[in-house]
Design a protein around this motif. Structure first.
Motif, short mmCIF file in Angstrom:
data_model
loop_
_atom_site.label_atom_id
_atom_site.label_comp_id
_atom_site.label_asym_id
_atom_site.label_seq_id
_atom_site.Cartn_x
_atom_site.Cartn_y
_atom_site.Cartn_z
N TYR A 35 -7.94 13.01 19.72
CA TYR A 35 -8.02 11.55 19.84
C TYR A 35 -6.81 10.94 19.15
O TYR A 35 -6.36 11.42 18.11
CB TYR A 35 -9.29 11.02 19.17
N GLU A 36 -6.30 9.86 19.72
CA GLU A 36 -5.21 9.12 19.08
C GLU A 36 -5.77 8.16 18.05
O GLU A 36 -6.85 7.59 18.24
CB GLU A 36 -4.40 8.35 20.13
N GLY A 37 -5.05 7.94 16.95
CA GLY A 37 -5.47 7.00 15.92
C GLY A 37 -6.22 7.67 14.79
O GLY A 37 -6.41 8.88 14.76
N GLY A 38 -6.64 6.85 13.81
CA GLY A 38 -7.37 7.35 12.66
C GLY A 38 -8.85 7.47 12.94
O GLY A 38 -9.30 7.49 14.09
N TYR A 39 -9.65 7.51 11.86
CA TYR A 39 -11.09 7.74 12.04
C TYR A 39 -11.76 6.60 12.80
O TYR A 39 -12.62 6.85 13.64
CB TYR A 39 -11.75 7.92 10.66
N SER A 40 -11.37 5.35 12.53
CA SER A 40 -11.99 4.22 13.23
C SER A 40 -11.74 4.31 14.73
O SER A 40 -12.65 4.09 15.54
CB SER A 40 -11.43 2.89 12.69
N ASP A 41 -10.51 4.66 15.11
CA ASP A 41 -10.20 4.81 16.54
C ASP A 41 -10.96 5.99 17.13
O ASP A 41 -11.42 5.92 18.28
CB ASP A 41 -8.69 5.03 16.72
N ASP B 202 -8.68 7.38 7.70
CA ASP B 202 -8.19 6.13 8.28
C ASP B 202 -6.85 5.71 7.67
O ASP B 202 -6.01 5.12 8.34
CB ASP B 202 -9.22 5.02 8.07
N GLN B 203 -6.66 6.00 6.39
CA GLN B 203 -5.44 5.58 5.71
C GLN B 203 -4.24 6.45 6.07
O GLN B 203 -3.11 5.98 6.09
CB GLN B 203 -5.65 5.63 4.19
N VAL B 204 -4.48 7.74 6.34
CA VAL B 204 -3.38 8.70 6.44
C VAL B 204 -3.10 9.16 7.86
O VAL B 204 -1.94 9.30 8.25
CB VAL B 204 -3.67 9.93 5.54
N CYS B 205 -4.15 9.37 8.66
CA CYS B 205 -3.98 10.10 9.93
C CYS B 205 -3.72 9.16 11.11
O CYS B 205 -4.23 8.05 11.15
CB CYS B 205 -5.22 10.96 10.20
N THR B 206 -2.94 9.67 12.06
CA THR B 206 -2.66 8.94 13.29
C THR B 206 -3.22 9.67 14.51
O THR B 206 -3.14 9.16 15.62
CB THR B 206 -1.14 8.75 13.48
N ARG B 207 -3.75 10.87 14.31
CA ARG B 207 -4.43 11.61 15.37
C ARG B 207 -5.63 12.32 14.76
O ARG B 207 -5.65 12.60 13.57
CB ARG B 207 -3.50 12.66 16.02
N MET B 208 -6.64 12.61 15.58
CA MET B 208 -7.84 13.30 15.12
C MET B 208 -8.13 14.49 16.03
O MET B 208 -8.00 14.39 17.25
CB MET B 208 -9.05 12.35 15.11
N TRP B 209 -8.51 15.61 15.40
CA TRP B 209 -9.01 16.77 16.13
C TRP B 209 -10.48 16.92 15.79
O TRP B 209 -10.85 17.11 14.63
CB TRP B 209 -8.28 18.04 15.72
N ASP B 210 -11.34 16.88 16.80
CA ASP B 210 -12.78 17.05 16.62
C ASP B 210 -13.14 18.47 17.09
O ASP B 210 -13.08 18.77 18.28
CB ASP B 210 -13.52 16.00 17.45
N VAL B 211 -13.50 19.34 16.12
CA VAL B 211 -13.79 20.74 16.43
C VAL B 211 -15.27 20.85 16.79
O VAL B 211 -16.14 20.54 15.96
CB VAL B 211 -13.47 21.64 15.22
N THR C 244 -10.90 -4.03 8.21
CA THR C 244 -10.32 -4.43 9.48
C THR C 244 -8.93 -3.84 9.58
O THR C 244 -8.01 -4.30 8.92
CB THR C 244 -10.25 -5.96 9.58
N SER C 245 -8.76 -2.82 10.42
CA SER C 245 -7.49 -2.12 10.49
C SER C 245 -6.80 -2.28 11.84
O SER C 245 -5.77 -1.68 12.06
CB SER C 245 -7.70 -0.63 10.20
N LYS C 246 -7.36 -3.07 12.74
CA LYS C 246 -6.74 -3.24 14.04
C LYS C 246 -6.68 -4.72 14.39
O LYS C 246 -7.53 -5.52 14.00
CB LYS C 246 -7.54 -2.50 15.12
#
Length: 649
Positions: A214-220, A197-206, A258-260
């Motif tokens: 997915y766009e955004g960090g882990y919460s998104d 959540d602190q570092v990433c702006t995109r996520m790849w779910d393998v 709360t990050s959004k």
């Protein structure tokens, strides 16, 4: 006339990549890319191909089919799970190389990395400081050296495989801040969700040979995946409920989570409106009290000293500790490496064993107890325990240590679990068979008949934890339970612990897991005391920063006396008026940002619809994608500013 913003340069492309091991396709016709500025977090189950993906992406492995293309002159570096350090070299040689001391000591990046990972330029954690030979170092120390070597260089692309392993909470916090400040693109495999959540702006779910982006960090990612599964299919109801519960925790957790901004929170709240809180604490406390009675562990004037009786190099870990661990307590235990967290749990476990072996519930004796081997040492250290530890008569303790207990390699997974118990009572009328609990922990019907010797390290860790829970303990000690576990398994473990009625103590550098599963945080700050932190890990980090600043101020020269402060009066009234003016200006800026963010949301929806309409016009789609990236970047900047202003208010 304004010129169009230059699109980000594409660094790596994967085209129809396939990678097969045995009869299983880990990557199946995969096409994706990494561009400048991307910060991608990679998640997925153990064994689904996360490490294989980043090794193929980095050209450390060749694909069986398809093509991997790197941009010309690409500077990239990979932190793999196994390092290639020269055992005969020194720490200085591996990190600094042959650079002159005045050259590297004057480099701000080198100083920042060495201080962040090792405490100071002198590297006090190593026997000979920077001149320590690599060979005798522990796995965790070698990993820090490899990470430091990677970070001091200038890179276009950094690929990290489990970078937070062997780092404490402070080290992870520093690494997150360091990576946020770099211009390099990043691809990172980790189970640490706070870090994602602190570092990433995109996520790849393998998943099963493919990758969902997915766009955004882990919460998104949690929100988008839950929404996707809610719409997609009813046969994924179980997984959807887990994601919805995870999302409920994200929204009901500590304010720091709360990050959004508000307009995105409202969408999340609508999704979880019918989801109950993760735990019914009052019900769990009542049931835990019925199983445990009033006494669990009571410590009176307890001291812990490492090194054994009379050892000249002994070190006091705890002194004069009086503490009570009650029924239903859910405790997170944090502290710097070597502060005594594991030693405290081992002392309590040994006291419980004394109670069982000798038939007594208290011991005031001082005894030398064998502990786990210290880092980089082959000989076990000794703990000298003093004081009185009272153990409740009904305590049934299960202790998940950092070492993986060896099981007969020829055993099948289900046999290893049923050797403990065939059914388990989860409390409140819930019961599961060994096979059902195996499925809960990611061992499907076929996997349950896999020999233990064929399991990966993460799967053995899961099996170890599963066997502990099958024994129906009412007190559970978890020492670094998140090691080698994938995010999905961690989510299922958290869900299981939500309904587990007993006393829980967790040691973990995974901040997300600690905050998710415990109610109170205690800290060992290295001064021989155990302190409760009402504000949790945030307070722990503040205390550590304050201690570091105080230590630095002691060695720093006293500053010259400046001019006297202005007298009270008109200047005092002006000073009081200034914050009020700033507050009004901040509120106006907040309202302006919210209006612009609303417009951006509308523009994004229109762009997505237009891209779907012109899906076959590649030039048009590329132009629309460029515009979408621009407004996405503007949205992220505005959201960051929104948070800064709201926190200030």
């Amino acid at each position: 006339m304004t010129t169009a913003a230059k699109p980000p340069k594409n660094l790596v492309n994967l085209e129809s990549v396939q990678k097969v091991y045995g009869t299983r396709a880990l990557l199946d016709g995969l096409s994706l890319g990494v561009s400048e500025g991307d910060r991608i977090g990679v998640v997925g189950r153990n064994g689904d191909g996360k490490t294989t993906l980043i090794r193929v992406l980095s050209k450390l492995e060749e694909p069986d089919a398809g093509r991997v293309t790197h941009a010309g002159g690409l500077r990239s570096a990979v932190l793999a799970q196994h390092d290639d350090l020269d055992p005969s070299a020194t720490v200085r040689q591996e990190i600094i190389g042959d650079r002159a001391e005045h050259e590297w000591a004057g480099d701000a990046r080198v100083r920042d990395v060495l201080t962040g990972l090792f405490g100071s330029l002198d590297m006090p954690g190593f026997p000979a400081g920077p001149d320590t030979v690599i060979g005798p170092l522990s796995g965790g120390e070698r990993r820090r050296v490899a990470l430091a070597r990677l970070l001091i260089a200038e890179q276009d692309l950094i690929v990290l495989d489990e970078p937070t392993n062997h780092l404490d909470v402070e080290g992870i916090t520093w690494l997150a801040g360091h990576l946020r400040g770099r211009r390099s693109a990043l691809v990172c495999v980790t189970h640490d969700r706070w870090f994602l959540d602190q570092v990433c702006t995109r996520m790849w779910d393998v998943q099963r040979g493919t990758v969902h982006a997915y766009e955004g960090g882990y919460s998104d990612y949690v929100f988008a995946r839950a929404e996707r599964e809610r719409i997609a299919a009813a046969d994924e109801a179980r997984r959807q409920n887990l994601m919805r519960k995870e999302l409920a925790w994200l929204r009901r957790g500590a304010p720091a989570r709360t990050s959004k901004p508000r307009f995105r929170i409202e969408a999340a709240n609508a999704l979880i409106a019918d989801v109950p809180p993760p735990r019914d604490n009052a019900e769990l406390m009542r049931f835990a009290g019925a199983r445990l009675g009033r006494t669990v562990f009571e410590l009176e004037d307890v001291s812990l000293r490492v090194g054994g009786p009379g050892a000249p190099d002994g070190r006091v870990l705890l002194s004069g500790l009086t503490w009570q661990l009650g029924p239903g307590d859910r405790i997170g235990l944090v502290g710097v490496n070597g502060a005594g967290k594991t030693s405290l749990l081992r002392a309590l476990a040994v006291a419980a064993r004394w109670r069982d072996d000798a038939g007594r519930a208290a011991s005031g004796d001082t005894a030398a107890l064998p502990s786990a081997p210290s880092a980089g040492s082959s000989a076990p250290s000794q703990l000298e325990l003093g004081g009185r530890i009272t153990v409740g008569k009904t305590v049934r303790l299960a202790y998940l240590s950092q070492e993986i207990a060896e099981l007969a390699p020829q055993w099948r997974v289900l046999e290893a679990v049923e050797a403990v118990r065939s059914r388990v009572d989860l409390g409140k009328g819930r019961e599961m068979s060994a096979s059902q609990l195996c499925e809960r922990f990611g061992f499907g019907k076929e996997k349950q008949w896999t020999p233990v010797g064929d399991l990966s390290g993460g799967e053995r860790r899961r099996l170890q934890l599963l066997r502990l829970l099958m024994d129906e303990p009412n007190v559970l000690f978890l020492d670094e339970p998140t090691n080698d576990l994938d995010v999905e398994t961690l989510t299922q473990l958290e869900d299981l612990l939500d309904g587990w009625p007993g006393t829980l103590v967790v040691i973990s550098h995974d901040r997300y897991f600690v905050e998710r599963t415990t109610d109170v945080v205690y800290a060992l700050l290295g001064d021989g005391t155990l302190r409760m932190l009402p504000r949790g890990i945030d307070e722990y980090l503040e205390r550590r920063r304050a201690a570091a600043a105080a230590s630095a101020s002691v060695s720093a020269p006293a500053p010259e006396r400046g001019p006297a402060p202005p007298a009270a009066g008109a200047s005092g009234a002006s000073a009081r008026a200034k914050p009020a003016q700033q507050s009004r200006a901040a509120q106006k800026e907040l309202q302006k940002i919210e209006r612009r963010l609303d417009r951006i949301g509308t523009e994004e929806a229109a762009l997505h619809a237009e891209m779907a309409e012109h899906a076959t016009d590649f030039a048009r789609v590329a132009d629309l994608d460029r515009r979408l990236r621009e407004i996405t970047g503007e949205r992220d900047s505005l959201e960051t500013r929104w948070l800064e202003l709201s926190e200030g208010l």
